[in-house]
Design a protein around this motif. Sequence first.
Motif, PDB file in Angstrom:
ATOM      1  N   VAL A  30      -3.402  84.098 -16.158  1.00 50.78           N
ATOM      2  CA  VAL A  30      -2.469  83.099 -15.633  1.00 50.78           C
ATOM      3  C   VAL A  30      -1.657  83.696 -14.492  1.00 50.78           C
ATOM      4  O   VAL A  30      -1.426  83.041 -13.464  1.00 50.78           O
ATOM      5  CB  VAL A  30      -1.557  82.562 -16.758  1.00 50.78           C
ATOM      6  N   LEU A  31      -1.228  84.957 -14.636  1.00 47.80           N
ATOM      7  CA  LEU A  31      -0.474  85.615 -13.567  1.00 47.80           C
ATOM      8  C   LEU A  31      -1.306  85.726 -12.291  1.00 47.80           C
ATOM      9  O   LEU A  31      -0.809  85.500 -11.185  1.00 47.80           O
ATOM     10  CB  LEU A  31      -0.013  86.997 -14.021  1.00 47.80           C
ATOM     11  N   THR A  32      -2.583  86.042 -12.430  1.00 47.41           N
ATOM     12  CA  THR A  32      -3.472  86.151 -11.275  1.00 47.41           C
ATOM     13  C   THR A  32      -3.638  84.797 -10.587  1.00 47.41           C
ATOM     14  O   THR A  32      -3.531  84.697  -9.357  1.00 47.41           O
ATOM     15  CB  THR A  32      -4.839  86.709 -11.699  1.00 47.41           C
ATOM     16  N   ALA A  33      -3.879  83.753 -11.370  1.00 39.64           N
ATOM     17  CA  ALA A  33      -4.021  82.413 -10.800  1.00 39.64           C
ATOM     18  C   ALA A  33      -2.719  81.961 -10.134  1.00 39.64           C
ATOM     19  O   ALA A  33      -2.735  81.391  -9.036  1.00 39.64           O
ATOM     20  CB  ALA A  33      -4.433  81.423 -11.886  1.00 39.64           C
ATOM     21  N   ALA A  34      -1.586  82.229 -10.779  1.00 36.75           N
ATOM     22  CA  ALA A  34      -0.295  81.835 -10.195  1.00 36.75           C
ATOM     23  C   ALA A  34      -0.010  82.597  -8.904  1.00 36.75           C
ATOM     24  O   ALA A  34       0.532  82.029  -7.947  1.00 36.75           O
ATOM     25  CB  ALA A  34       0.820  82.069 -11.211  1.00 36.75           C
ATOM     26  N   THR A  35      -0.385  83.866  -8.857  1.00 39.57           N
ATOM     27  CA  THR A  35      -0.193  84.659  -7.645  1.00 39.57           C
ATOM     28  C   THR A  35      -1.031  84.095  -6.501  1.00 39.57           C
ATOM     29  O   THR A  35      -0.556  83.952  -5.372  1.00 39.57           O
ATOM     30  CB  THR A  35      -0.539  86.136  -7.902  1.00 39.57           C
ATOM     31  N   ALA A  36      -2.293  83.759  -6.783  1.00 38.36           N
ATOM     32  CA  ALA A  36      -3.161  83.177  -5.754  1.00 38.36           C
ATOM     33  C   ALA A  36      -2.625  81.828  -5.293  1.00 38.36           C
ATOM     34  O   ALA A  36      -2.621  81.530  -4.090  1.00 38.36           O
ATOM     35  CB  ALA A  36      -4.583  83.036  -6.286  1.00 38.36           C
ATOM     36  N   LEU A  37      -2.152  81.018  -6.227  1.00 39.09           N
ATOM     37  CA  LEU A  37      -1.596  79.711  -5.879  1.00 39.09           C
ATOM     38  C   LEU A  37      -0.339  79.875  -5.018  1.00 39.09           C
ATOM     39  O   LEU A  37      -0.177  79.196  -3.995  1.00 39.09           O
ATOM     40  CB  LEU A  37      -1.271  78.928  -7.143  1.00 39.09           C
TER      41      LEU A  37
END
Length: 132
Positions: free
Chosen positions: A57-64
Amino acid sequence: MLYASFPDAPRFRGPDNPDRGLYNAFVKDFVAPHHDQQFPAQLLTSSYWAIVAHDAVLTAATALHNAAAHGDGPTNLPNRYAVRNELYALRNDAVAGASGHFGIDANGNRTRTVTTVHRLGQPLPKTTGHTD
């Protein structure tokens, strides 16, 4: 067949882990009460899925977040292609996850991995004859 596993909690907390501060901060937040709800601490020692979920989730949120910052202004949401492109741009330890710093390589794989890859279906090593 291949599968991967993370180290166990003592190895994440251990002095050999240069990113143990990230793990310890995650544990502190994980077991803290939030809106009168609390995860049991034993979830962190019974499996590594909490860490995997957090880091995903942290990776996806960072990309977003990065896609929105590089987009057409604060009122326009980035599309899925912009988010995907930012995922592949997360290199050089761009994500500070519970399992440590990591990035995403050009093939979509995690860099600086802490996982161990196991291969199933291979013959077992020859035994010495001891039956402990």
